[in-house]
Design a protein around this motif. Structure first.
Motif, short mmCIF file in Angstrom:
data_model
loop_
_atom_site.label_atom_id
_atom_site.label_comp_id
_atom_site.label_asym_id
_atom_site.label_seq_id
_atom_site.Cartn_x
_atom_site.Cartn_y
_atom_site.Cartn_z
N THR A 10 0.83 -1.21 0.00
CA THR A 10 0.00 0.00 0.00
C THR A 10 0.86 1.25 0.00
OG1 THR A 10 -0.14 0.02 2.39
CG2 THR A 10 -1.89 -1.12 1.21
N VAL A 11 0.23 2.35 -0.42
CA VAL A 11 0.86 3.67 -0.41
C VAL A 11 0.04 4.52 0.57
CG1 VAL A 11 1.33 5.72 -1.82
CG2 VAL A 11 1.62 3.43 -2.79
N GLN A 12 0.72 5.24 1.44
CA GLN A 12 0.05 5.99 2.49
C GLN A 12 -1.06 6.89 1.95
OE1 GLN A 12 0.50 5.58 5.75
NE2 GLN A 12 -1.08 7.08 6.20
N LYS A 13 -0.83 7.53 0.82
CA LYS A 13 -1.82 8.46 0.25
C LYS A 13 -3.13 7.77 -0.12
CE LYS A 13 -2.38 11.85 -3.42
NZ LYS A 13 -1.75 12.53 -4.56
N TYR A 14 -3.07 6.51 -0.54
CA TYR A 14 -4.26 5.79 -1.01
C TYR A 14 -4.66 4.64 -0.09
CZ TYR A 14 -3.16 8.35 -5.22
OH TYR A 14 -2.89 9.35 -6.11
N ARG A 15 -4.11 4.59 1.08
CA ARG A 15 -4.34 3.48 2.00
C ARG A 15 -5.81 3.20 2.20
NH1 ARG A 15 -0.41 2.34 6.99
NH2 ARG A 15 -0.31 0.19 6.39
N PRO A 16 -6.28 2.02 2.14
CA PRO A 16 -5.59 0.73 2.16
C PRO A 16 -5.22 0.21 0.77
CG PRO A 16 -7.91 0.32 2.30
CD PRO A 16 -7.74 1.82 2.25
N PHE A 17 -5.24 1.08 -0.24
CA PHE A 17 -4.92 0.67 -1.60
C PHE A 17 -3.51 1.08 -1.97
CE2 PHE A 17 -9.45 1.61 -1.23
CZ PHE A 17 -9.96 0.35 -1.45
N CYS A 18 -3.04 0.61 -3.12
CA CYS A 18 -1.70 0.95 -3.57
C CYS A 18 -1.70 2.13 -4.53
CB CYS A 18 -1.05 -0.26 -4.25
SG CYS A 18 -1.87 -0.73 -5.79
N SER A 19 -2.86 2.42 -5.11
CA SER A 19 -2.93 3.49 -6.10
C SER A 19 -4.35 4.01 -6.23
CB SER A 19 -2.46 2.98 -7.47
OG SER A 19 -3.37 1.98 -7.93
N ARG A 20 -4.47 5.10 -6.94
CA ARG A 20 -5.79 5.67 -7.22
C ARG A 20 -6.60 4.69 -8.07
NH1 ARG A 20 -8.25 11.18 -7.41
NH2 ARG A 20 -10.27 10.66 -8.28
N ARG A 21 -5.93 3.99 -8.97
CA ARG A 21 -6.60 3.03 -9.84
C ARG A 21 -7.31 1.95 -9.02
NH1 ARG A 21 -5.24 -1.97 -11.65
NH2 ARG A 21 -6.19 -2.63 -13.58
N CYS A 22 -6.62 1.36 -8.06
CA CYS A 22 -7.22 0.31 -7.23
C CYS A 22 -8.34 0.87 -6.35
CB CYS A 22 -6.16 -0.39 -6.39
SG CYS A 22 -5.14 -1.53 -7.36
N ALA A 23 -8.18 2.10 -5.87
CA ALA A 23 -9.23 2.73 -5.08
C ALA A 23 -10.47 2.94 -5.95
CB ALA A 23 -8.74 4.06 -4.52
N ASP A 24 -10.28 3.34 -7.21
CA ASP A 24 -11.41 3.54 -8.12
C ASP A 24 -12.08 2.22 -8.47
OD1 ASP A 24 -11.06 6.26 -8.08
OD2 ASP A 24 -10.00 6.34 -10.02
N ILE A 25 -11.30 1.16 -8.64
CA ILE A 25 -11.87 -0.16 -8.91
C ILE A 25 -12.76 -0.58 -7.75
CG2 ILE A 25 -11.31 -2.63 -9.10
CD1 ILE A 25 -8.83 -1.76 -10.73
N ASP A 26 -12.29 -0.39 -6.52
CA ASP A 26 -13.07 -0.74 -5.34
C ASP A 26 -14.36 0.08 -5.27
OD1 ASP A 26 -13.09 -2.22 -2.68
OD2 ASP A 26 -13.33 -0.14 -2.03
N LEU A 27 -14.27 1.38 -5.53
CA LEU A 27 -15.45 2.25 -5.52
C LEU A 27 -16.46 1.79 -6.56
CD1 LEU A 27 -16.95 4.73 -4.51
CD2 LEU A 27 -15.65 6.08 -6.17
N ALA A 28 -16.00 1.44 -7.75
CA ALA A 28 -16.90 0.97 -8.81
C ALA A 28 -17.60 -0.32 -8.39
CB ALA A 28 -16.13 0.76 -10.10
N ARG A 29 -16.90 -1.19 -7.71
CA ARG A 29 -17.52 -2.43 -7.24
C ARG A 29 -18.63 -2.13 -6.24
NH1 ARG A 29 -12.20 -6.34 -6.43
NH2 ARG A 29 -11.76 -6.58 -8.66
N TRP A 30 -18.40 -1.18 -5.33
CA TRP A 30 -19.44 -0.79 -4.38
C TRP A 30 -20.64 -0.20 -5.11
CZ3 TRP A 30 -20.20 -2.12 0.42
CH2 TRP A 30 -19.12 -2.50 1.21
N MET A 31 -20.38 0.68 -6.07
CA MET A 31 -21.47 1.35 -6.77
C MET A 31 -22.27 0.41 -7.67
SD MET A 31 -19.66 4.99 -7.56
CE MET A 31 -21.16 5.84 -8.02
#
Length: 56
Positions: A10-31
């Motif tokens: 992980t990267v501190q800025k996007y924690r618990p994700f490694c990047s903005r891309r993975c954070a967006d993938i997770d958000l899309a799954r929720w939506m």
């Protein structure tokens, strides 16, 4: 800690994700409803009149 999407570190800025891309993938799954908890309540159309009132 590893990213729940791709298992990279992980990267501190996007924690618990490694990047903005993975954070967006997770958000899309929720939506899209991919992360849903099944309900144990009956649908309104399945309840008959002799069942009585629904609890609040």
């Amino acid at each position: 800690m590893t990213c729940p999407i791709c298992s990279e570190d992980t990267v501190q800025k996007y924690r618990p994700f490694c990047s903005r891309r993975c954070a967006d993938i997770d958000l899309a799954r929720w939506m899209n409803g991919a992360y849903s908890v099944p309900s144990q309540r009956e649908e309104e159309g399945d309840v008959t009149d002799d069942d009585g009132p629904l609890p609040h």
